[in-house]
Design a protein around this motif. Structure first.
Motif, PDB file in Angstrom:
ATOM      1  N   TRP A   1     107.386  46.775   9.264  1.00 28.24           N
ATOM      2  CA  TRP A   1     106.314  47.262   9.955  1.00 28.24           C
ATOM      3  C   TRP A   1     106.248  46.765  11.328  1.00 28.24           C
ATOM      4  N   MET A   2     105.645  45.061  10.375  1.00 29.34           N
ATOM      5  CA  MET A   2     105.125  43.804  10.628  1.00 29.34           C
ATOM      6  C   MET A   2     106.668  43.200  11.309  1.00 29.34           C
ATOM      7  N   GLY A   3     107.576  43.399  10.866  1.00 26.87           N
ATOM      8  CA  GLY A   3     109.131  42.253  11.561  1.00 26.87           C
ATOM      9  C   GLY A   3     108.837  42.603  12.767  1.00 26.87           C
ATOM     10  N   THR A   4     109.189  43.743  13.301  1.00 29.14           N
ATOM     11  CA  THR A   4     109.480  45.014  13.798  1.00 29.14           C
ATOM     12  C   THR A   4     108.688  44.809  14.972  1.00 29.14           C
ATOM     13  N   LEU A   5     107.017  44.191  15.168  1.00 25.55           N
ATOM     14  CA  LEU A   5     106.129  44.638  16.264  1.00 25.55           C
ATOM     15  C   LEU A   5     106.664  42.864  16.821  1.00 25.55           C
ATOM     16  N   VAL A   6     106.267  41.748  15.234  1.00 28.26           N
ATOM     17  CA  VAL A   6     107.376  40.662  16.080  1.00 28.26           C
ATOM     18  C   VAL A   6     108.194  40.911  17.512  1.00 28.26           C
TER      19      VAL A   6
ATOM     20  N   LEU B   1     104.493  60.559   5.924  1.00 27.80           N
ATOM     21  CA  LEU B   1     105.398  60.583   7.262  1.00 27.80           C
ATOM     22  C   LEU B   1     104.890  60.634   8.337  1.00 27.80           C
ATOM     23  N   HIS B   2     104.382  61.666   8.623  1.00 26.63           N
ATOM     24  CA  HIS B   2     103.700  61.923   9.852  1.00 26.63           C
ATOM     25  C   HIS B   2     102.668  60.088  10.053  1.00 26.63           C
ATOM     26  N   ASN B   3     102.074  60.298   9.184  1.00 25.13           N
ATOM     27  CA  ASN B   3     101.392  58.011   9.494  1.00 25.13           C
ATOM     28  C   ASN B   3     102.060  57.367   9.619  1.00 25.13           C
ATOM     29  N   ALA B   4     103.224  57.556   8.840  1.00 18.72           N
ATOM     30  CA  ALA B   4     104.750  56.150   8.703  1.00 18.72           C
ATOM     31  C   ALA B   4     104.613  56.342  10.610  1.00 18.72           C
ATOM     32  N   LEU B   5     105.512  57.392  10.658  1.00 15.14           N
ATOM     33  CA  LEU B   5     105.795  57.055  12.247  1.00 15.14           C
ATOM     34  C   LEU B   5     104.672  57.058  13.462  1.00 15.14           C
ATOM     35  N   SER B   6     103.472  57.578  12.725  1.00 14.60           N
ATOM     36  CA  SER B   6     102.269  56.942  13.839  1.00 14.60           C
ATOM     37  C   SER B   6     102.341  55.756  13.949  1.00 14.60           C
ATOM     38  N   LEU B   7     101.791  54.961  12.965  1.00 15.88           N
ATOM     39  CA  LEU B   7     102.304  53.829  12.598  1.00 15.88           C
ATOM     40  C   LEU B   7     102.900  52.447  13.323  1.00 15.88           C
ATOM     41  N   ASP B   8     104.713  53.655  12.933  1.00 16.03           N
ATOM     42  CA  ASP B   8     106.075  52.822  14.041  1.00 16.03           C
ATOM     43  C   ASP B   8     105.899  53.116  15.702  1.00 16.03           C
ATOM     44  N   SER B   9     105.049  53.949  16.355  1.00 16.24           N
ATOM     45  CA  SER B   9     104.657  54.414  17.262  1.00 16.24           C
ATOM     46  C   SER B   9     103.622  52.970  17.774  1.00 16.24           C
ATOM     47  N   ALA B  10     102.700  53.050  16.513  1.00 19.47           N
ATOM     48  CA  ALA B  10     101.582  51.749  16.885  1.00 19.47           C
ATOM     49  C   ALA B  10     102.213  49.796  17.229  1.00 19.47           C
ATOM     50  N   GLN B  11     102.846  50.363  16.666  1.00 18.91           N
ATOM     51  CA  GLN B  11     103.604  48.763  16.332  1.00 18.91           C
ATOM     52  C   GLN B  11     104.261  48.546  18.065  1.00 18.91           C
ATOM     53  N   PHE B  12     105.002  49.665  18.203  1.00 22.08           N
ATOM     54  CA  PHE B  12     105.748  49.790  19.982  1.00 22.08           C
ATOM     55  C   PHE B  12     104.347  48.463  20.620  1.00 22.08           C
TER      56      PHE B  12
ATOM     57  N   PHE C   1     113.546  37.995  17.157  1.00 21.75           N
ATOM     58  CA  PHE C   1     114.700  38.820  16.180  1.00 21.75           C
ATOM     59  C   PHE C   1     114.537  38.247  14.515  1.00 21.75           C
ATOM     60  N   LEU C   2     114.135  37.191  14.093  1.00 20.89           N
ATOM     61  CA  LEU C   2     114.091  36.293  13.235  1.00 20.89           C
ATOM     62  C   LEU C   2     113.144  37.210  12.009  1.00 20.89           C
ATOM     63  N   ALA C   3     112.460  37.569  12.780  1.00 20.68           N
ATOM     64  CA  ALA C   3     110.845  38.427  12.054  1.00 20.68           C
ATOM     65  C   ALA C   3     111.558  39.907  11.444  1.00 20.68           C
ATOM     66  N   VAL C   4     112.820  39.843  11.704  1.00 23.78           N
ATOM     67  CA  VAL C   4     112.731  41.249  11.454  1.00 23.78           C
ATOM     68  C   VAL C   4     114.298  40.997  10.641  1.00 23.78           C
ATOM     69  N   LEU C   5     114.661  39.861  10.859  1.00 20.92           N
ATOM     70  CA  LEU C   5     115.381  40.058  10.008  1.00 20.92           C
ATOM     71  C   LEU C   5     114.572  38.775   8.520  1.00 20.92           C
ATOM     72  N   LEU C   6     113.635  38.410   8.643  1.00 23.38           N
ATOM     73  CA  LEU C   6     113.174  38.163   7.511  1.00 23.38           C
ATOM     74  C   LEU C   6     112.354  39.657   6.689  1.00 23.38           C
ATOM     75  N   ALA C   7     112.029  40.408   7.944  1.00 25.47           N
ATOM     76  CA  ALA C   7     111.305  41.074   7.479  1.00 25.47           C
ATOM     77  C   ALA C   7     112.427  42.269   6.083  1.00 25.47           C
ATOM     78  N   LEU C   8     114.004  42.462   7.022  1.00 27.29           N
ATOM     79  CA  LEU C   8     114.783  43.131   6.056  1.00 27.29           C
ATOM     80  C   LEU C   8     115.181  42.517   4.753  1.00 27.29           C
TER      81      LEU C   8
END
Length: 411
Positions: A24-29, A145-156, A187-194
């Motif tokens: 979530w954090m990596g994708t947010l950045v 699951l619903h909460n996770a997908l809502s938070l995915d939309s929130a970070q977007f 994009f470095l943030a996503v790589l670090l998160a993964l």
């Protein structure tokens, strides 16, 4: 916030799961950087061409590859290690962002270059998004699951809030190349998160199943399940008639309201703020009224709120309308995506997610380009508001003629 407190919060509970929190954090950045790029390029194309058709057309190009690659991307994500697959795609996205930065810094950036790179970025996004959704589903339990997908939309949408604000500041101080450079770094943030995720995030697909056979299996499931089929069809219709407001924000800001890049940033921030608030508050509401009732209400309201935005006479009114639209828009897409994922077996989740992406992007591509071209001839407000009201009419008519049909959206 400690994980014990997160687990007790209905709006943030999914973040108590370590792997999801990293993702979530990596994708947010990364999304913050992506929205900086979107604002910079949208303003650039609108200023250079002066036509809504060009702005909508370039925005649509990013979604063209999904017409071909979306089913393939889902099948590949179900077949290979999802973290490795996503890492490769993210590296390529970073290289494209770096190329845009170099072109802008050397005064070689042109609208054709923006169009080509948007097309390539769209191809990579088509591969990344189903994989990211499947990763999310894999690292949180079904009750979250619903909460996770809502938070995915929130970070977007947090990216939509922060990115345009930073873009306005960076464009003023460092020009378009500065905004594009920040996106390349993000994009470095996503790589670090993964790299930090350590749980079981991959469901192995049957070894004997051919790639295209796997794609067809996902399609057959979606067609046979009435809830998934209805959710996918609804998502495509939202993409066609409602979603074009995203790509046409620069047109509305510059040509209708007579504003500039700051106006564009304010409008995108208003939408993102509404979406984030909806994401954080939807957990408690869903627990009280149920997912189906919440989703049905959102489907009714999204057309009306979209029409209100397009008919707004002033910037303050537009900001208020877009705030509401952002909230309802998130409710609709999160609800439809949850229906699809909750009704799908784990080994097919990336494939069904890719079908969702395919229909949304196909609808958006046709809608944003078509509404942009028609707006150049008829006017922005009649075309866009008319499309929103058409969607509202379809929902009302469906409820009247087939009142039991929407029951399939229950999960």
């Amino acid at each position: 916030m400690p994980s014990s407190l997160l687990s007790r919060s209905p709006s943030l509970r999914a973040l108590s799961h370590r792997d999801f929190a990293f993702l979530w954090m990596g994708t947010l950045v990364s999304n913050i950087g992506t929205w900086m790029e979107s604002v910079a390029l949208g303003v650039y194309v609108t200023e250079v061409t002066g036509q809504a058709g060009w702005t909508g057309g370039v925005a649509a190009l990013a979604h063209v590859p999904s017409l071909i690659l979306a089913p393939l991307g889902g099948a590949l994500a179900d077949r290979f290690d999802r973290r490795a697959f996503m890492s490769v795609c993210v590296c390529l996205q970073g290289l494209l962002a770096a190329l845009l930065t170099v072109l802008a810094a050397t005064d070689q950036l042109t609208v054709p270059w923006v169009a080509v790179i948007s097309l390539l970025n769209g191809a990579l996004n088509t591969l990344v998004i189903p994989c990211a959704t499947a990763l999310t589903v894999a690292v949180v339990p079904s009750e979250d699951l619903h909460n996770a997908l809502s938070l995915d939309s929130a970070q977007f949408n947090l990216g939509r809030i922060i990115g345009p604000v930073l873009a306005a500041l960076v464009l003023t101080k460092a020009g378009i190349e500065g905004a594009l450079f920040v996106n390349a770094l993000s994009f470095l943030a996503v790589l670090l998160a993964l790299s930090r995720m350590r749980g079981t995030v991959h469901v192995v697909a049957p070894k004997v199943e051919a790639l295209w056979a796997g794609i067809l299996r996902g399609m057959r499931l979606a067609w046979a399940d009435p809830g998934i089929a209805l959710a996918l069809g609804s998502a495509g219709l939202v993409g066609l008639l409602i979603s074009p407001f995203v790509g046409l924000v620069p047109v509305f800001a510059l040509q209708v309201l007579g504003g500039d890049a700051t106006t564009t940033s304010l409008l995108l921030t208003a939408q993102g703020t509404g979406a984030v608030i909806a994401a954080l508050g939807s957990g408690a509401i869903v627990a009280r009224v149920g997912r189906r009732a919440f989703l049905e209400t959102g489907l009714l309201l999204v057309g009306l709120s979209s029409a209100a935005y397009w008919l707004s006479p002033t910037l303050p009114v537009a900001l208020g309308a877009l705030f509401i639209l952002g909230a309802v828009y998130l409710v609709v897409f999160t609800g439809l995506k949850t229906v699809c994922q909750a009704r799908t077996p784990p080994e097919l989740q990336a494939r069904v997610s890719s079908l969702f992406l395919l229909l949304v992007n196909a609808g958006y591509m046709l809608g944003v380009w078509g509404q942009g071209v028609l707006s150049d001839h008829v006017g922005v407000r009649p075309i866009t508001a008319g499309a929103a009201l058409l969607f509202f009419g379809i929902v009302v008519l469906t409820r009247a003629l087939r009142p039991r049909g929407l029951a399939a959206l229950g999960t």
